[in-house]
Write a protein that holds these residues in place. Structure first.
Motif, PDB file in Angstrom:
ATOM      1  N   UNK A 337       0.827  -1.198   0.000  1.00 25.07           N
ATOM      2  CA  UNK A 337       0.000   0.000   0.000  1.00 25.07           C
ATOM      3  C   UNK A 337       0.869   1.259   0.000  1.00 25.07           C
ATOM      4  N   UNK A 338       1.941   1.242   0.798  1.00 21.61           N
ATOM      5  CA  UNK A 338       2.827   2.405   0.860  1.00 21.61           C
ATOM      6  C   UNK A 338       3.470   2.669  -0.498  1.00 21.61           C
ATOM      7  N   UNK A 339       3.887   1.603  -1.168  1.00 27.29           N
ATOM      8  CA  UNK A 339       4.506   1.757  -2.483  1.00 27.29           C
ATOM      9  C   UNK A 339       3.526   2.360  -3.474  1.00 27.29           C
ATOM     10  N   UNK A 340       2.280   1.926  -3.415  1.00 32.34           N
ATOM     11  CA  UNK A 340       1.253   2.469  -4.305  1.00 32.34           C
ATOM     12  C   UNK A 340       1.058   3.970  -4.090  1.00 32.34           C
ATOM     13  N   UNK A 341       1.275   4.429  -2.857  1.00 31.42           N
ATOM     14  CA  UNK A 341       1.072   5.833  -2.512  1.00 31.42           C
ATOM     15  C   UNK A 341       2.353   6.650  -2.591  1.00 31.42           C
TER      16      UNK A 341
END
Length: 437
Positions: A337-341
């Protein structure tokens, strides 16, 4: 941002603000702060404050922060801080406004300046005092340099437009991650890399309609209204006046181009854009307008530690209490999720570890997720604050993640995030009220 005659509008302001805040807190421990309640003592108290802060500045003069470059004209953070401090003596109305704000807080909370846990409240009031003084000083110098009328509010408007341009520029650079908002700003759906990304080389190439559309879309994409679309009337007239916006953008761009020959080899503007995209003042305006409409009080007051918690007790981490397999799966999902953001892969893990286990707020919100807690701080203190651990901040902005990012990290919708955030804030106020009875 550079304008004729101004000294405090560039990249070094954040360090000037922090240095003056640090030295002011040191000064408050040495002077008779209770005199702030007596208007007859404001003048001698200002003298005492100035002497104490000047001494603290000299003691910190060799620190890395004090020796850092404050602007593109060669003045250090220390020199700018000392100069603004002495401007305060020349323009005591700003000190009187600060004293009135402190007295008002005292009427609600007592001698809060004696409580180390309330240092953030004092620092914010000092920041407000020097931020308003800064704009008055730079507006006066602008008038001297150009012969044209200028007010502190106009300086503030120039800075808002400059920071809006930098935000748009950052979006254009990472347009693939912000395709929907970039399309809305340009006024058309994107079909590949927009040519404007390559064409906008400076603030002179930023169009007024882009500023207006960017502000209009901020609430949808960023979680908070843009500066032209808040309840505050400060910039309300600009959203219907693109010609005025265009003229101000052109003036900033023209002077920066004219003065660029004085620069050193290093490109300070790139550092400025990466270091701070938003100014604390902007969040204060949003916060004040929200509070005015809702009737909420955005103060954070210190509260005693509840009896059921031992001094060294740490919050139970729901992730840590699971088995190793669940722990690994949870961390992997968080990283994804962090990578997506566009956040650091281990953002959630590092941010969770940076929480102060002994803090009252954390104890009160122990049942809330980390993103909800950060959303609470986002609402009460703003996107940036000196007290935030580095692990909480988005490296791209130097601030807390946006509400949209926090909602995605928590895998909930924006309305749900706001609802849980508001419930958590209500819980804090209820607990503080109960402890005061």
């Amino acid at each position: 941002m550079r304008l004729p005659g101004t000294r405090y509008q560039e990249h070094g302001w954040e360090q000037v603000r922090k240095l003056l805040g640090l030295c002011s807190l040191q000064a408050f421990r040495r002077i008779e702060m209770h005199q702030v309640l007596d208007p007859g003592q404001h003048a001698p108290l200002l003298d005492s404050y100035t002497d104490a802060v000047a001494a603290a500045l000299r003691a910190n003069a060799r620190s890395a922060r004090a020796e850092a470059e404050g602007n593109s004209y060669g003045e250090s953070v220390y020199e700018l801080s000392l100069g603004l401090l002495f401007e305060l003596q020349a323009q005591p109305a700003f000190w009187q406004a600060f004293a009135a704000a402190v007295a008002s807080e005292h009427a609600r909370s007592g001698a809060f300046w004696l409580d180390a846990a309330a240092e953030g409240v004092m620092r914010k009031k000092v920041n407000d005092m020097f931020a308003t003084l800064r704009d008055k000083v730079d507006a006066d110098n602008y008038i001297v340099a150009t012969g044209r009328d200028c007010s502190p509010n106009k300086i503030y408007t120039y800075r808002m437009l400059d920071t809006a341009y930098r935000e748009i520029s950052a979006m254009f650079t990472a347009w693939e991650q912000h395709a929907a908002q970039v399309g809305a700003i340009l006024g058309r759906p994107l079909a590949g890399s927009p040519i404007e990304v390559r064409q906008m080389k400076s603030i002179s190439g930023c169009r007024a309609e882009w500023i207006i559309r960017w502000s209009e879309t901020q609430e949808l994409f960023g979680g908070s209204p843009g500066p032209l679309h808040t309840r505050s009337k400060r910039f309300a007239s600009l959203k219907n006046n693109p010609d005025k916006i265009a003229a101000m953008l052109t003036e900033i761009g023209d002077y920066e181009e004219l003065s660029s020959n004085m620069d050193r080899a290093d490109d300070w503007q790139g550092d400025a854009g990466e270091a701070v995209l938003w100014l604390e003042d902007y969040w204060r305006v949003i916060g004040e307008s929200d509070v005015a409409e809702s009737g909420e009080d955005d103060r954070i007051l210190a509260a005693p530690v509840p009896d059921e918690f031992e001094a060294g007790e740490e919050e139970a981490d729901p992730v840590a209490e699971q088995g190793d397999g669940a722990d690994d799966a949870q961390l992997a999902a968080e990283c994804q999720r962090a990578d997506t953001l566009s956040l650091p892969l281990r953002y959630m893990e590092m941010a969770r570890a940076a929480q102060e286990s002994g803090s009252w707020t954390l104890r009160m919100l122990r049942e809330e997720s980390l993103p909800i807690r950060l959303a609470v701080y986002h609402k009460l203190l703003g996107a940036s604050d000196d007290t935030y651990p580095d692990a909480w901040l988005d490296p791209a902005t130097g601030e807390l993640p946006t509400l949209q990012q926090l909602a995605a990290l928590d895998e909930i919708s924006m309305p749900t995030l706001r609802k849980r955030r508001n419930e958590a804030i209500a819980k804090l106020y209820a607990a503080n009220t109960a402890s005061a009875q």
